[in-house]
Motif scaffolding. Sequence first.
Motif, mmCIF file in Angstrom:
data_model
loop_
_atom_site.group_PDB
_atom_site.id
_atom_site.type_symbol
_atom_site.label_atom_id
_atom_site.label_comp_id
_atom_site.label_asym_id
_atom_site.label_seq_id
_atom_site.Cartn_x
_atom_site.Cartn_y
_atom_site.Cartn_z
ATOM 1 N N ARG A 132 0.573 -24.927 4.237
ATOM 2 C CA ARG A 132 1.201 -26.229 4.225
ATOM 3 C C ARG A 132 2.511 -26.324 3.427
ATOM 4 N N ASN A 133 2.630 -25.735 1.712
ATOM 5 C CA ASN A 133 3.476 -26.113 1.494
ATOM 6 C C ASN A 133 4.621 -25.378 1.057
ATOM 7 N N HIS A 134 3.811 -24.331 0.681
ATOM 8 C CA HIS A 134 4.396 -22.933 -0.147
ATOM 9 C C HIS A 134 5.353 -21.249 1.148
ATOM 10 N N VAL A 135 5.433 -22.009 2.202
ATOM 11 C CA VAL A 135 5.486 -20.261 2.630
ATOM 12 C C VAL A 135 7.283 -20.092 2.962
ATOM 13 N N ASP A 136 7.751 -19.027 2.789
ATOM 14 C CA ASP A 136 9.022 -18.665 2.264
ATOM 15 C C ASP A 136 9.024 -17.832 3.561
ATOM 16 N N LYS A 137 8.419 -17.138 4.639
ATOM 17 C CA LYS A 137 9.147 -16.335 5.808
ATOM 18 C C LYS A 137 8.099 -15.854 6.343
ATOM 19 N N ILE A 138 8.022 -15.874 7.792
ATOM 20 C CA ILE A 138 7.221 -15.066 8.904
ATOM 21 C C ILE A 138 7.479 -14.360 9.234
ATOM 22 N N PHE A 139 7.125 -13.260 9.081
ATOM 23 C CA PHE A 139 7.864 -11.368 10.610
ATOM 24 C C PHE A 139 7.124 -11.752 11.405
ATOM 25 N N SER A 140 8.148 -11.353 12.460
ATOM 26 C CA SER A 140 7.445 -10.800 13.969
ATOM 27 C C SER A 140 6.478 -9.034 13.086
ATOM 28 N N GLU A 141 6.253 -8.394 13.890
ATOM 29 C CA GLU A 141 4.593 -7.385 14.033
ATOM 30 C C GLU A 141 5.863 -6.542 13.413
ATOM 31 N N GLU A 142 7.068 -6.360 14.009
ATOM 32 C CA GLU A 142 7.764 -5.550 14.368
ATOM 33 C C GLU A 142 8.874 -5.409 13.072
ATOM 34 N N GLU A 143 8.902 -6.835 12.179
ATOM 35 C CA GLU A 143 9.687 -6.370 11.291
ATOM 36 C C GLU A 143 8.700 -6.021 10.299
ATOM 37 N N PHE A 144 7.379 -5.882 9.836
ATOM 38 C CA PHE A 144 6.547 -6.122 9.392
ATOM 39 C C PHE A 144 6.267 -4.354 9.415
ATOM 40 N N ILE A 145 6.322 -3.749 10.480
ATOM 41 C CA ILE A 145 6.169 -2.280 10.224
ATOM 42 C C ILE A 145 7.469 -1.714 9.678
ATOM 43 N N GLU A 146 8.296 -2.311 10.225
ATOM 44 C CA GLU A 146 9.199 -1.966 9.251
ATOM 45 C C GLU A 146 9.985 -1.506 8.029
ATOM 46 N N ARG A 147 9.676 -2.754 7.334
ATOM 47 C CA ARG A 147 9.218 -3.103 5.848
ATOM 48 C C ARG A 147 8.397 -2.181 4.862
ATOM 49 N N LYS A 148 7.330 -2.189 6.013
ATOM 50 C CA LYS A 148 6.014 -1.341 5.266
ATOM 51 C C LYS A 148 6.435 0.222 5.117
ATOM 52 N N TYR A 149 7.290 0.529 6.314
ATOM 53 C CA TYR A 149 7.863 1.900 6.107
ATOM 54 C C TYR A 149 8.382 2.386 6.123
ATOM 55 N N SER A 150 9.703 1.342 5.297
ATOM 56 C CA SER A 150 10.460 1.664 4.470
ATOM 57 C C SER A 150 10.159 1.969 2.626
ATOM 58 N N LEU A 151 9.108 1.366 2.378
ATOM 59 C CA LEU A 151 8.290 0.747 1.197
ATOM 60 C C LEU A 151 7.771 2.188 0.519
ATOM 61 N N GLU A 152 6.607 2.620 1.844
ATOM 62 C CA GLU A 152 6.590 3.952 1.709
ATOM 63 C C GLU A 152 7.090 4.945 1.893
ATOM 64 N N LYS A 153 7.862 4.990 2.646
ATOM 65 C CA LYS A 153 8.719 6.236 2.661
ATOM 66 C C LYS A 153 9.903 6.753 1.311
ATOM 67 N N PHE A 154 9.529 5.230 0.318
ATOM 68 C CA PHE A 154 10.805 5.142 -0.593
ATOM 69 C C PHE A 154 9.912 5.415 -1.827
ATOM 70 N N GLU A 155 8.593 5.262 -1.417
ATOM 71 C CA GLU A 155 7.694 5.855 -3.298
ATOM 72 C C GLU A 155 8.409 7.279 -3.345
ATOM 73 N N SER A 156 8.405 8.661 -2.952
ATOM 74 C CA SER A 156 9.180 9.514 -3.428
ATOM 75 C C SER A 156 10.140 9.517 -4.195
ATOM 76 N N VAL A 157 11.676 8.571 -3.672
ATOM 77 C CA VAL A 157 12.192 8.253 -4.462
ATOM 78 C C VAL A 157 12.088 7.505 -6.158
ATOM 79 N N PHE A 158 11.129 6.370 -6.074
ATOM 80 C CA PHE A 158 10.418 5.984 -7.518
ATOM 81 C C PHE A 158 9.549 6.438 -8.147
ATOM 82 N N ASP A 159 9.144 7.872 -7.950
ATOM 83 C CA ASP A 159 8.990 9.040 -8.286
ATOM 84 C C ASP A 159 10.138 9.840 -9.138
ATOM 85 N N LEU A 160 10.786 9.833 -8.016
ATOM 86 C CA LEU A 160 12.464 10.996 -8.516
ATOM 87 C C LEU A 160 12.503 10.163 -10.300
#
Length: 298
Positions: free
Chosen positions: A163-191
Amino acid sequence: MNDKNKYFDRKSQESFIDIFLKEDIKKGENFKRHWHEHLQIYYFVDGIAYLECGLSNFKVVSGNIAIANSNELHYLESLSDNLKFYTIRIEPSFLFSNQVDLLQTKYLAPITLNRIVFKNLIQNDSFILKYIKDILDEYDNKEIGYELSIKANIYQFIVFLLRNHVDKIFSEEEFIERKYSLEKFESVFDLIEEKYMDKITLKELADNMNLSTHHFCRTFKQITGKTTTDYINGVRLDKAIYYLKQTDLNMTEIAMRCGFDSINYFSRLFKKNYDISPTKYRHEHRDACSILLKNNNE
């Protein structure tokens, strides 16, 4: 320094919620950038810290509450020697019932999946603070029915956030893209963690992802909120803190070991980030480190 995986999975003594107090992170020390599937709440009791959550970054002080959303890359660095904070990590299964209902589908699942994203920093909110303190009191005292009381407080806490502290609501497509990018870039963080002392080129990182340099840089900043150079330098400065406090290496040796070609550039960057020269930082922390090492050896 112990390396941690970017995906963080802390095993709890309790099966439904994980609460712990941290007061051993001294000035300049940090939690590396990581993410997890839990909603994580920080309640700061004392000291000052720098916190990054997703693309947001800010200083936190006593009385502040911060939220690391599910599947959100975050990082904490102590800016004082008296930092003290509680962490509350909520298992998704604690909120869900065995039978899927409308409330679970409408509210809880989107929160767990990070489709409903809360504001990361909450200040001067007495209602939120009361929920947090009630949860901590119940968890500490563990009187009969404390699990039910904690669960009730968490549900009320989440309703108040919605009720008081929502920043943003993502669509299902936006969420899937964000999570995919995070997981995909994990190898870069490790490198970067593995090769911080070497010269790391944008082309090398982009090739690792099979992306053009332009696309890589744009996506990297969308995920971390930092340019690739700033991120790499942040990792290198983190390593420099360790060498300054735990070794007798001179400044040139530390700069070289941390991947900096120039001692002057290292010193300027260190002072820009920590408001103190590396030499003065070592001087201020050497006595404390010597006492700690002596006590550990006794």
